[in-house]
Structures are given as structure tokens and as C-alpha cells.
Design a protein around this motif. Sequence first.
Motif, PDB file in Angstrom:
ATOM      1  N   ALA A  50       1.174  -1.083   0.063  1.00 28.97           N
ATOM      2  CA  ALA A  50      -0.016  -0.003  -0.694  1.00 28.97           C
ATOM      3  C   ALA A  50       0.572   1.161   0.639  1.00 28.97           C
ATOM      4  O   ALA A  50       0.482   2.741   0.667  1.00 28.97           O
ATOM      5  CB  ALA A  50      -0.739   0.194   1.217  1.00 28.97           C
ATOM      6  N   ARG A  53      -0.634   5.172   0.240  1.00 33.08           N
ATOM      7  CA  ARG A  53      -1.135   4.953  -0.166  1.00 33.08           C
ATOM      8  C   ARG A  53      -1.471   5.699   1.215  1.00 33.08           C
ATOM      9  O   ARG A  53      -1.080   5.517   2.648  1.00 33.08           O
ATOM     10  CB  ARG A  53      -2.418   3.585   0.266  1.00 33.08           C
ATOM     11  N   THR A  54      -3.088   6.572   1.414  1.00 35.61           N
ATOM     12  CA  THR A  54      -3.047   7.377   2.489  1.00 35.61           C
ATOM     13  C   THR A  54      -4.658   6.649   2.944  1.00 35.61           C
ATOM     14  O   THR A  54      -5.732   6.626   2.079  1.00 35.61           O
ATOM     15  CB  THR A  54      -3.380   8.441   2.525  1.00 35.61           C
ATOM     16  N   LEU A  55      -4.423   6.133   4.118  1.00 37.41           N
ATOM     17  CA  LEU A  55      -6.748   6.353   4.747  1.00 37.41           C
ATOM     18  C   LEU A  55      -6.676   6.582   6.132  1.00 37.41           C
ATOM     19  O   LEU A  55      -6.115   6.974   6.878  1.00 37.41           O
ATOM     20  CB  LEU A  55      -6.308   4.368   5.664  1.00 37.41           C
ATOM     21  N   GLU A  71      -4.198   1.597  11.898  1.00 41.10           N
ATOM     22  CA  GLU A  71      -3.070   1.601  12.125  1.00 41.10           C
ATOM     23  C   GLU A  71      -1.749   1.410  12.061  1.00 41.10           C
ATOM     24  O   GLU A  71      -0.820   1.750  10.394  1.00 41.10           O
ATOM     25  CB  GLU A  71      -2.859   3.099  12.658  1.00 41.10           C
ATOM     26  N   MET A  74      -1.788   0.431   8.059  1.00 39.94           N
ATOM     27  CA  MET A  74      -1.549   0.395   7.137  1.00 39.94           C
ATOM     28  C   MET A  74       0.394   0.368   7.023  1.00 39.94           C
ATOM     29  O   MET A  74       0.996   0.799   6.271  1.00 39.94           O
ATOM     30  CB  MET A  74      -2.246   2.266   7.004  1.00 39.94           C
ATOM     31  N   GLY A  79       1.870   2.419   3.923  1.00 31.81           N
ATOM     32  CA  GLY A  79       1.139   3.336   2.937  1.00 31.81           C
ATOM     33  C   GLY A  79       1.636   4.360   4.979  1.00 31.81           C
ATOM     34  O   GLY A  79       1.870   3.910   5.874  1.00 31.81           O
ATOM     35  N   GLU A  80       0.326   4.753   4.987  1.00 34.29           N
ATOM     36  CA  GLU A  80      -0.173   6.239   6.091  1.00 34.29           C
ATOM     37  C   GLU A  80      -1.594   6.497   6.525  1.00 34.29           C
ATOM     38  O   GLU A  80      -2.689   5.853   5.108  1.00 34.29           O
ATOM     39  CB  GLU A  80       0.600   7.149   5.950  1.00 34.29           C
ATOM     40  N   THR A  81      -1.420   6.365   7.720  1.00 30.07           N
ATOM     41  CA  THR A  81      -3.046   6.891   8.110  1.00 30.07           C
ATOM     42  C   THR A  81      -3.256   8.682   8.516  1.00 30.07           C
ATOM     43  O   THR A  81      -2.025   9.129   8.717  1.00 30.07           O
ATOM     44  CB  THR A  81      -2.874   5.949   9.366  1.00 30.07           C
ATOM     45  N   LYS A 310      -5.540  -6.082   7.528  1.00 27.14           N
ATOM     46  CA  LYS A 310      -5.251  -5.949   6.903  1.00 27.14           C
ATOM     47  C   LYS A 310      -5.070  -6.907   5.087  1.00 27.14           C
ATOM     48  O   LYS A 310      -5.086  -5.260   3.820  1.00 27.14           O
ATOM     49  CB  LYS A 310      -3.621  -6.805   6.773  1.00 27.14           C
ATOM     50  N   LEU A 313      -7.907  -4.309   3.272  1.00 28.66           N
ATOM     51  CA  LEU A 313      -7.231  -2.935   2.638  1.00 28.66           C
ATOM     52  C   LEU A 313      -6.526  -3.539   0.892  1.00 28.66           C
ATOM     53  O   LEU A 313      -6.302  -2.706   0.682  1.00 28.66           O
ATOM     54  CB  LEU A 313      -6.167  -1.793   3.430  1.00 28.66           C
TER      55      LEU A 313
END
Length: 325
Positions: A50, A53-55, A71, A74, A79-81, A310, A313
Motif C-alpha cells: 500500500a 496510499r493514505t487511509l 494504523e 497501513m 502506507g499512511e493514516t 490488512k 485494505l
Amino acid sequence: MYAVAPPPANTLRGRNLLQVTDLTAVELSSVLRLATYLKALPLAEQRSLARGRTLAMLFEKPSLRTRVSFEVAMSQLGGETLFASGSEFMVGSRETPEDVSRVLSRYVDAIVVRTHAHEPLERFARASTVPVINGLSAAAHPCQALADLLTMQERFGSIEGLRIAYLGDAKNNVAASLADAAVQLGATVQFGCPPTHRPSEAYLEHLQALGAPAGGTARAFSSAVRAVRGADVLYTDVWTSMGEERYRERNDAMLRPYAVTDELLGYAQPHAIFMHCLPAHRGEEVTEGVIEGEHSVVFDQAENRLHAQKALLVALLTDCKGMPV
Ligand code: CP
Ligand code: NVA
């Protein structure tokens, strides 16, 4: 042209998960398979899944497990949250759920929402152009159900044919999502609850129809012992859900006969496991002895929130190339 069968398409990419029935039984099984795969995959091989990508996470109620597991998920997927707590995203006091959703869709790749009523969440999701995940509403807690099924699958090898007794507030979000998921994969769900906390006949009929293709079903008993007899799984949740505090006294009085005790556990199968979504209130819906006892799997279940989410996502955000979807 494929010389052999083409790889299965990932039908989940770009979709929402507001309730378990947004997934077919086949898709539900796919997410569980992916969760098992990712749980065993070295973290070093997960970091690109991911990347970039941002959640966004909008939470109108408190949370430990849901917040931290998303958190960490991701972060481990590269990715990031971004987290925002508040009480007004969905109620529309500052702007409409649709406007919040359309703005966030321009900034992030997916959104988790924890909220009160389900209907504003549906409006929010309809307006979104990125996947929206229900991180708990008054009606449903689908991410919890994914982790619950993963835990049962690990323990028993399969969900099909399991007998799951759910004790206590059988009308709440956790009960509904657990039952929606379990019957679809062929389990029998037996609610043990008083008439005040019994799912409606219409909901029981919905579960029976949903479970029919896989041989799953659901029924409700006012006797806790009858609900539990022969069960493979005993499941309970808090007697009073977030936002329902005005009913606490009534719930405590009505639900006490449905507390999970060692004596009640004795009516289940000798191999039965005890499950609870947590947070738990020891001495209310479950005794200290049961939650700390040898049948309890509550911390494996809590860990599986991470693995199941996970998988969710990865399924919603990617084409799952090379993965067992
Ligand atoms: N089970 C669960 O959803 O826990 P939290 O409320 O802490 O997120
Ligand atoms: N039914 C509970 C679940 C908490 C994870 C609630 O909604 O408060």
C-alpha cells in the motif's frame, strides 16, 4: 488466451464495506484466505503493498483495537493514516456527510468511519469516490466479524458446520455482523437472549435465507443453556453499547442470566472456545474465570483484527496480483 484457467479477478477493488452482506460468501472466503496469507508473509515483503496510499480515519466514538490495528496495518503495508476524532462528521452540523466524503475523496485513498447511526454512513459512502469501511456503527461492525471468522477458521479449520452461541444483547452491531458472516459460511448461530434483546423475526428470516446456500442458519432461545448446548463457540459482548448508555440499568437487569460463566460453558462442547470482541466488563457479561481461562481466545481474536484488516485494505486498494484471492 490462457493455456490454463485465468487468475481469479479481484472483485473487491474500489468497493465499500459497510456491512458484511456487502460481500458475497465467495468474497468473504477470499478475504479470509488473503488474511491467512498475509499473516504468514514476512513484513519485509508487505511494505510495498500500500505504498503511497493514505487511509483517513474518522472516529466519532472511542476505540483501541480498531484504531490501532488500522494504523499498524497501513504502516506495515507501507502506507499512511490520518486520524480525526470528533462528533460532527456524520451528523452534518458543520457540513453534510456528502460534502465531507467528496472532499476527503480528493485527498485520500480510503476512509474508515466509526459512527452512531448507519444511515448517514450510507449517504457518506454513496458520495465517496474511494472505498469506505465501516469501523463500527450502531448497526454493524463488519471488520470485527472478519477477525472473528479468521479466529474460528484457525481453531477449527472451517466455519462450515460450527455451532456458535451468542449470549446477551443479540440486537447489537457485533451480533448482527457475526451472524451475517457466520451463516453465509455455513455455521449455525444460536442467540441466547431475553425478548427485549432478541433479533426481530424479520432479521432471523434474513439470516436463514442468507445461510441457506451454505447450510447455515440462525435461531433465538430465551434459555441461555439451550443456546449454548453443544456449541463450538461461545461469544458475548458488552451489555450496553456505545451511545446506548441510557439503557444501562435495564440491560444489566435483563441480561444478567446470560452472563458467560464456567457453569454455562459446561453445557458447550469440551473443545469450545470463548470469544469477545473486547472491551470486556469482567463480572458482567463474562466472569474473570472464563475470560482468563483455557477456553478463551480473546487476545488471538484481537490480534486477528490486524491481519483481517490488512487483507481488506489490500483487497480494496490493489489488484492483489500474485495473491490468493
Ligand atoms: N472490538 C473493537 O472494535 O474494539 P475498539 O472499540 O477498541 O476498537
Ligand atoms: N457493541 C459494542 C462493541 C464495541 C467494540 C459497542 O458498540 O459499543
